[in-house]
Design a protein around this motif. Sequence first.
Motif, PDB file in Angstrom:
ATOM      1  N   THR A  76       0.846  -1.200   0.000  1.00  0.00           N
ATOM      2  CA  THR A  76       0.000   0.000   0.000  1.00  0.00           C
ATOM      3  C   THR A  76       0.879   1.247   0.000  1.00  0.00           C
ATOM      4  O   THR A  76       2.030   1.212   0.448  1.00  0.00           O
ATOM      5  CB  THR A  76      -0.894   0.036   1.267  1.00  0.00           C
ATOM      6  N   VAL A  77       0.317   2.327  -0.501  1.00  0.00           N
ATOM      7  CA  VAL A  77       0.903   3.654  -0.296  1.00  0.00           C
ATOM      8  C   VAL A  77      -0.071   4.400   0.601  1.00  0.00           C
ATOM      9  O   VAL A  77      -1.274   4.451   0.304  1.00  0.00           O
ATOM     10  CB  VAL A  77       1.102   4.383  -1.643  1.00  0.00           C
ATOM     11  N   SER A  78       0.434   4.930   1.699  1.00  0.00           N
ATOM     12  CA  SER A  78      -0.456   5.480   2.739  1.00  0.00           C
ATOM     13  C   SER A  78       0.020   6.844   3.223  1.00  0.00           C
ATOM     14  O   SER A  78       1.201   7.171   3.122  1.00  0.00           O
ATOM     15  CB  SER A  78      -0.483   4.534   3.949  1.00  0.00           C
ATOM     16  N   ARG A  79      -0.931   7.570   3.787  1.00  0.00           N
ATOM     17  CA  ARG A  79      -0.607   8.828   4.460  1.00  0.00           C
ATOM     18  C   ARG A  79      -0.574   8.560   5.965  1.00  0.00           C
ATOM     19  O   ARG A  79      -1.481   7.914   6.509  1.00  0.00           O
ATOM     20  CB  ARG A  79      -1.682   9.876   4.145  1.00  0.00           C
ATOM     21  N   VAL A  80       0.460   9.059   6.628  1.00  0.00           N
ATOM     22  CA  VAL A  80       0.550   8.916   8.081  1.00  0.00           C
ATOM     23  C   VAL A  80      -0.398   9.933   8.707  1.00  0.00           C
ATOM     24  O   VAL A  80      -0.292  11.139   8.448  1.00  0.00           O
ATOM     25  CB  VAL A  80       2.001   9.148   8.579  1.00  0.00           C
ATOM     26  N   LEU A  81      -1.349   9.434   9.501  1.00  0.00           N
ATOM     27  CA  LEU A  81      -2.285  10.331  10.193  1.00  0.00           C
ATOM     28  C   LEU A  81      -1.785  10.670  11.592  1.00  0.00           C
ATOM     29  O   LEU A  81      -2.021  11.760  12.105  1.00  0.00           O
ATOM     30  CB  LEU A  81      -3.667   9.677  10.293  1.00  0.00           C
ATOM     31  N   ALA A  90       3.028  12.932  11.057  1.00  0.00           N
ATOM     32  CA  ALA A  90       1.729  13.055  10.386  1.00  0.00           C
ATOM     33  C   ALA A  90       1.917  13.816   9.076  1.00  0.00           C
ATOM     34  O   ALA A  90       2.659  14.802   9.023  1.00  0.00           O
ATOM     35  CB  ALA A  90       0.755  13.788  11.305  1.00  0.00           C
ATOM     36  N   GLY A  91       1.293  13.332   8.018  1.00  0.00           N
ATOM     37  CA  GLY A  91       1.418  13.970   6.706  1.00  0.00           C
ATOM     38  C   GLY A  91       2.414  13.272   5.789  1.00  0.00           C
ATOM     39  O   GLY A  91       2.357  13.433   4.569  1.00  0.00           O
ATOM     40  N   ASP A  92       3.335  12.467   6.357  1.00  0.00           N
ATOM     41  CA  ASP A  92       4.274  11.726   5.493  1.00  0.00           C
ATOM     42  C   ASP A  92       3.503  10.742   4.619  1.00  0.00           C
ATOM     43  O   ASP A  92       2.476  10.180   5.038  1.00  0.00           O
ATOM     44  CB  ASP A  92       5.269  10.912   6.341  1.00  0.00           C
ATOM     45  N   ILE A  93       4.026  10.519   3.408  1.00  0.00           N
ATOM     46  CA  ILE A  93       3.486   9.471   2.534  1.00  0.00           C
ATOM     47  C   ILE A  93       4.489   8.325   2.571  1.00  0.00           C
ATOM     48  O   ILE A  93       5.699   8.554   2.361  1.00  0.00           O
ATOM     49  CB  ILE A  93       3.318   9.969   1.073  1.00  0.00           C
ATOM     50  N   VAL A  94       4.002   7.111   2.840  1.00  0.00           N
ATOM     51  CA  VAL A  94       4.927   5.981   3.014  1.00  0.00           C
ATOM     52  C   VAL A  94       4.486   4.774   2.192  1.00  0.00           C
ATOM     53  O   VAL A  94       3.299   4.598   1.899  1.00  0.00           O
ATOM     54  CB  VAL A  94       5.032   5.559   4.505  1.00  0.00           C
ATOM     55  N   LEU A  95       5.488   3.945   1.842  1.00  0.00           N
ATOM     56  CA  LEU A  95       5.217   2.622   1.291  1.00  0.00           C
ATOM     57  C   LEU A  95       5.015   1.700   2.479  1.00  0.00           C
ATOM     58  O   LEU A  95       5.864   1.635   3.376  1.00  0.00           O
ATOM     59  CB  LEU A  95       6.406   2.161   0.440  1.00  0.00           C
ATOM     60  N   SER A  96       3.893   1.006   2.504  1.00  0.00           N
ATOM     61  CA  SER A  96       3.555   0.164   3.648  1.00  0.00           C
ATOM     62  C   SER A  96       3.021  -1.162   3.111  1.00  0.00           C
ATOM     63  O   SER A  96       2.972  -1.379   1.906  1.00  0.00           O
ATOM     64  CB  SER A  96       2.521   0.881   4.525  1.00  0.00           C
TER      65      SER A  96
END
Length: 340
Positions: A76-81, A90-96
């Motif tokens: 997944t590609v996700s936004r850190v909440l 918070a706001g980082d976009i990560v490969l998860s």
Amino acid sequence: MTQIISRQVRLAARPEGRPGPEHFRIEEHPLPAPQPGQAVLQTLYMSLDPYMRGRMSAAKSYAKPVEIGAVMEGGTVSRVLESHHPDFAAGDIVLSHTGWQTHAVADAAGFRKLDPKVAPVSTALGVLGMPGFTAYSGLLTLGQPKPGETVVVAAATGPVGSAVGQIAKIKGARAVGIAGGPEKCAFLREELKFDAAVDHRAPDFAEQLKAACPDGVDVYFENVGGAVWEAVFPLLNPFARVPVCGLIAQYNSSAPPPGPDRLPGMMREVLTRSLTIRGFIQSEFTAQRPAFLREMAQWIAEGKVRYREDVVEGLDKAPEAFVGLLEGRNFGKLLVKLAD
Ligand SMILES: NC(=O)c1ccc[n+]([C@@H]2O[C@H](COP(=O)([O-])OP(=O)(O)OC[C@H]3O[C@@H](n4cnc5c(N)ncnc54)[C@H](OP(=O)(O)O)[C@@H]3O)[C@@H](O)[C@H]2O)c1
């Protein structure tokens, strides 16, 4: 933070043969409270990949199956909440790797931060992610294409096959792609600049393939198996290399193919033509990942590697899109977009 509800696709039953909607169920669950080292994520893109068919089955494999009732696995590609890990905010976009769900709480140690200025973040699931790495490591380490050699790859418009053909060309080889239908073949020739493309659904597929490979085949990057393998095998040159990456034509099979046992004849040819047939799982080449990210990003920037994405919107579409992937209904890297 207010309680977040995650909408999830869970495995409802193990399919025998082709999966259908009855093998999935959609549920909503509140997220647990994050612990130290964890982060709360909102999924932006989910990857759908052929290997997930294997995870739906309890048959022995290189990885554990998804349990019945568990969330379907996947990148997944996700936004850190919300972050409880010092390296993420918070706001980082990560490969998860949080699977088929809109939100998740996960250990942040395995995340990779993505920079949207370097490439669209969705590419971390495709050309700059696991499928691109599979092509890079399998082709260069096992296929070892040389200038002037012929490299053949099937499922050639997908994220693995399209990278294989384009990397083969970067290395000076001739790239011949096999794909399902005239539109995909035209894309291979015109957009990705493959030297030839052959439609495996054509009634004279084997003859067309032979004509497209007048000097035989030096590297066959095996993504498919089945009828495609049978057409390629007679064309393999002495000392040809066959990295066996996937066998998607067989993933929905529940019985051996009809007809005589061809294995003894095939083994005779492996011997007399000195063929190298080598299976691999991309994770065995993890040490090459930094070199892959560097080289692939450069090839994309130079226009030497192009990619195509097939984006489906909404979690509820995931099961149908996944079934379509196993039947060639996707055209490019299949992604499910869940949020902007
Ligand atoms: N070993 C590893 O570590 C590793 C890692 C990633 C992927 N893989 C394997 O690499 C292969 C490609 O993966 P991908 O993610 O790039 O998938 P993909 O190409 O996006 O999708 C699969 C494609 O397979 C083709 N296909 C399906 N059934 C077929 C059949 N019976 N005969 C011929 N072609 C068929 C279809 O394309 P057409 O319409 O063109 O036929 C379909 O679009 C898969 O076998 C996958 O399991 C292996």
